[in-house]
Design an enzyme around this catalytic site. Structure first.
Site, mmCIF file in Angstrom:
data_model
loop_
_atom_site.group_PDB
_atom_site.id
_atom_site.type_symbol
_atom_site.label_atom_id
_atom_site.label_comp_id
_atom_site.label_asym_id
_atom_site.label_seq_id
_atom_site.Cartn_x
_atom_site.Cartn_y
_atom_site.Cartn_z
ATOM 1 N N GLU B 144 10.521 -1.195 -12.171
ATOM 2 C CA GLU B 144 9.451 -1.860 -11.424
ATOM 3 C C GLU B 144 9.922 -2.389 -10.065
ATOM 4 O OE1 GLU B 144 6.577 -1.539 -12.663
ATOM 5 O OE2 GLU B 144 6.895 -1.233 -14.821
ATOM 6 N N LEU B 145 10.974 -1.760 -9.532
ATOM 7 C CA LEU B 145 11.592 -2.170 -8.257
ATOM 8 C C LEU B 145 11.999 -3.643 -8.267
ATOM 9 C CD1 LEU B 145 9.702 -0.215 -5.442
ATOM 10 C CD2 LEU B 145 11.673 0.457 -6.794
#
Lengths: 373, 415
Positions: B144-145
């Protein structure tokens, strides 16, 4: 003797003890040869309802006959209504909206919208619906022969009053719980007023315990000689063949069970605070909360924020065999009810059944009804 | 010069089956549903999108390039349920125009809870990618970065990585643009590529939104926006879920046509090109250092962790999961460890999110449960069973320990 009985729910479609109590009562009356016409609201949307019934012309627009093989003298009449046991005005509102949404979805695309699906089918708020229900019940009663009207808890009191007036037959109201049991001191005035009106209009009031009788007399101003106590009974279902190894829980671990509606009356948060204390001193114990209710979400959140979520397992609403299973699994049954109108040895219906199942080994309960222990 | 850097996230979780306190089986996952979803997404997205990307690479003779990050648990599912998708990824790998990135094999939040577990999962993923596609990932992207300075430092210390990806969140960039290469605070060698969330989300989220003033989005219009970057940026990082194509944006929105025409339009401008993340850092020098002391992510408008760790249920579930790490690993049972790791997939915690629960939005779309509460109950029931497996497996060892102890502690008697 013929009885016109107004209930909320009946097995297998139950959300709490009331349906079970009605089942036991009608079964016993059936065995005594008393004829009962049991009228109950049938949810039109949701898991159990069948739209097919609603649409058939035989259903006369608003009623459908139930089928049952066990009870020969009991006849069931359902009134299409979203009233549900243990509901609240908020829940009712949400449910009505959901029902209408589902219907719109179901009928979107159909060329002509069926008129029977207009919102006018249900009153917009719960109190109006209770009165609409009373009107339909009275209409239904016009075609029935009976000697006594018997109404269970507040939602059916207006219907009971209407039917009794119309037929000039005596009215009995059966008090399983009062607004004080369900809401503590924060009573809903409208519900209280409906309860009071029903108890005063009744020729006899049946209370499920002396505890309840005291509330009826002291809080509702009903004259004491009019109120009789009839305790609920316990039925032996004869099943004793279930053993622990069928459950997924290892036996070196103790299991403490809460079984009941997860609602203010049953004190679920006290169960969790107690669990937290127990877990501080011992680890090999698990707490199972079986049931559903309006405080389900906040109870789950409390368990999580106390950091004991891994030791508190929720089952959701259980029925039938699962209820037996969970009782057998438990070493201890704890019901921290803040008010339990039922007679002891072990309070509420769930508790009575817990003790009857020979397991769990011990039952502990809240304080309210201990006067009758 | 404006380079366009496409990176697609390709992931499906292994969803749990309904698991009650009565269950005692160690089968936790809903194989039927997982295979159904995998095949459905393969048909709607992975297969048509892979074929399209392959066509584009061939048509532009190597001038169109993309990067993928495919999670280990999706690769496992694809091999089992949709092997044809694997062969199209093989074909993509062979073009030489596709870069595969590294991440945690289980799409987990392990960086936040256990650096050891995090490293093991990244290694496992790197080895898998190398074995399947014949290239060793040089660029890392976290689940999810999710990113902060600490993560950059850890990834640099692991060696083997040249760059890391994250969200070009306004609150970390301030006046600066995401269209340049940066250096993470405290790192020497590692480079940081930041998502241009404006342009990425125009495709990923707004493409089919008819109330959006720019609807309908055409390849021509979008390439104009890319051209506008010329002169004030080096690279436009378009990072998005691969499921944007055909799944989040259905085929009838025209998303595939848009993608089909986009490379040609962009390459029409002589100063534009496509680059993979490794090529980007090879071509452009970092223009500055970005300091991210607090954790960021690419989720929701908050760009933080609240979608996975925003409420008590999520926090309780994940703490309990990582609390038993040592117990699980000590038990030495490969299946047990794999099950435990599959429970780490971030989606399980996302399902428990109560943010916007009332409104019913994007969170609901992905949620196989009726409510966040149901997903928590189910997860905790599974975790409880998994925990019981550890104690059974570890019993032998404990017994041994006790027998060695000349002064065994008295059992505590309660009640």
């Amino acid at each position: 003797m013929k009885v016109f009985m107004l209930g909320w729910e009946f097995p297998p479609f139950i959300s709490g003890g009331l349906g079970t109590a009605c089942y036991g009562l009608t079964k016993a009356m059936d065995q005594l040869g008393i004829e009962v016409t049991f009228v109950l609201p049938k949810m039109v949307a949701g898991g159990y309802a069948t739209h097919v019934n609603l649409l058939t012309p035989q259903s006369q627009g608003f009623t459908t006959a139930f089928e049952t093989t066990q009870l020969r003298n009991v006849k069931f009449r359902a009134i299409d209504s979203p009233l549900q046991a243990y509901s609240s005005p908020d829940l009712y509102q949400r449910q009505i909206e959901e029902t209408l949404r589902q219907k719109r979805k179901m009928h979107a695309g159909a060329a002509a919208a069926d008129e029977s699906f207009s919102p006018a089918d249900y009153a917009g708020d719960m109190y109006e619906e209770v009165h609409r229900y009373a009107a339909v019940a009275a209409e239904l009663a016009a075609n029935e022969q009976f000697d006594i009207v018997h109404a269970h808890d507040w939602m059916t009191y207006p219907a009971g009053i209407a039917v009794a007036k119309m037929s000039a037959k005596p009215l009995i109201v059966h008090v399983h719980s009062t607004e004080f049991d369900r809401s503590g001191e924060h009573v809903n005035q409208t519900i209280y007023d409906i309860e009071r009106e029903g108890m005063h209009a009744a020729d006899k009031v049946i209370a499920v315990s002396n505890f309840t009788r005291n509330i009826v007399v002291s809080r509702y101003g009903v004259s004491a000689e009019k109120v009789e106590v009839v305790h609920n009974g316990v039925e032996d279902n004869g099943r004793d063949d279930w053993n622990l190894s069928q459950a997924g829980i290892e036996k070196d671990e103790k299991i403490v069970l809460f079984l009941g509606r997860i609602t203010m009356q049953k004190g679920p948060e006290y169960f969790l605070y107690a669990a937290k204390k127990v877990l501080e001193v011992m680890d090999n114990v698990k707490f199972v909360m079986a049931g559903a209710g309006d405080l389900m979400h906040s109870t789950i959140e409390i368990a999580a924020s106390l950091g004991i979520g891994h030791k508190v397992l929720f089952t959701g609403f259980l029925r039938g065999e699962d209820v037996q299973k969970i009782y057998r699994m438990a070493d201890l049954y704890v019901m921290p009810s803040v008010s339990e109108p039922w007679y002891c040895p072990a309070g509420g219906l769930a508790e009575r059944r817990a003790c009857h199942n020979k397991q769990p080994k011990r039952c502990f309960r809240g304080f309210a009804a201990c006067a009758e222990s | 010069m404006a380079s366009v850097c496409f990176y697609f996230q390709v992931h499906q979780p292994t969803r749990l089956r309904r698991y009650t306190v009565f269950d005692k089986s160690d089968r936790y996952f809903d194989d039927h549903k997982n295979s159904f979803v995998c095949r459905k997404v393969a048909n709607k997205c992975y297969l048509p999108a892979n074929r399209l990307i392959l066509d584009l690479i061939r048509r532009f003779e190597g001038r169109f390039k993309v990067a993928y990050s495919i999670t280990g648990i999706l690769l496992e599912q694809l091999q089992q349920y949709s092997p044809e998708v694997m062969s199209t990824f093989d074909a993509l790998a062979e073009t030489g125009c596709v870069e595969f990135l590294a991440e945690t094999y289980y799409h987990s939040l392990s960086f936040l809870y256990s650096p050891d577990e995090f490293i093991e999962q990244v290694d496992k993923h790197t080895e898998t990618i190398q074995a399947l596609f014949g290239q060793k990932p040089k660029v890392f992207r976290n689940t999810e970065l999710i990113y902060n300075n600490e993560l950059a430092a850890l990834v640099e210390s692991m060696g083997g990585f040249d760059a890391i990806l994250s969200e070009g969140a306004d609150h970390i960039l301030g006046y600066r643009s995401p269209n340049f290469v940066y250096k993470p605070q405290g790192c020497e060698k590692l480079r940081l590529l930041l998502k241009n969330y404006q342009l990425s989300d125009d495709i990923a989220f707004r493409f089919s939104n008819r109330t959006w003033t720019e609807w309908p989005l055409t390849a021509e219009k979008f390439s104009q926006w890319i051209n506008n970057v010329n002169g004030n940026g080096n690279v436009v990082n378009l990072f998005m879920d691969y499921e944007t194509f055909g799944e989040h944006q259905w085929e009838d929105t025209g998303i595939f046509d848009f993608m089909k025409h986009l490379p040609g339009r962009i390459l029409n401008h002589p100063d534009n090109d496509f680059k993979t993340p490794s090529e980007v850092i090879g071509s452009y020098q970092p223009v500055g250092t970005v300091d991210v002391p607090h954790v960021i992510s690419w989720a929701d408008t908050e760009r933080d962790l609240s979608a996975w760790l925003g409420n008590a249920m999520q926090s309780n579930a994940i703490h309990e999961l990582y609390r038993i790490e040592n117990k699980v690993k000590k038990a030495g049972d490969e299946k047990l460890i794999a099950d435990w790791r599959k429970l780490q997939t971030s989606d399980h915690f996302y399902y428990m999110c109560t943010k916007y629960f009332a409104d019913g939005d994007v969170h609901k779309y992905f949620n196989p449960y009726k409510s966040p509460y149901d997903s928590y109950i189910n997860f905790m029931n599974v975790l409880d069973h998994l925990d019981s497996r550890c104690s059974v497996d570890a019993m032998g060892e404990n017994f041994f320990d006790l027998s060695q102890n000349k002064n065994p502690p008295c059992a505590q008697v309660v009640g």
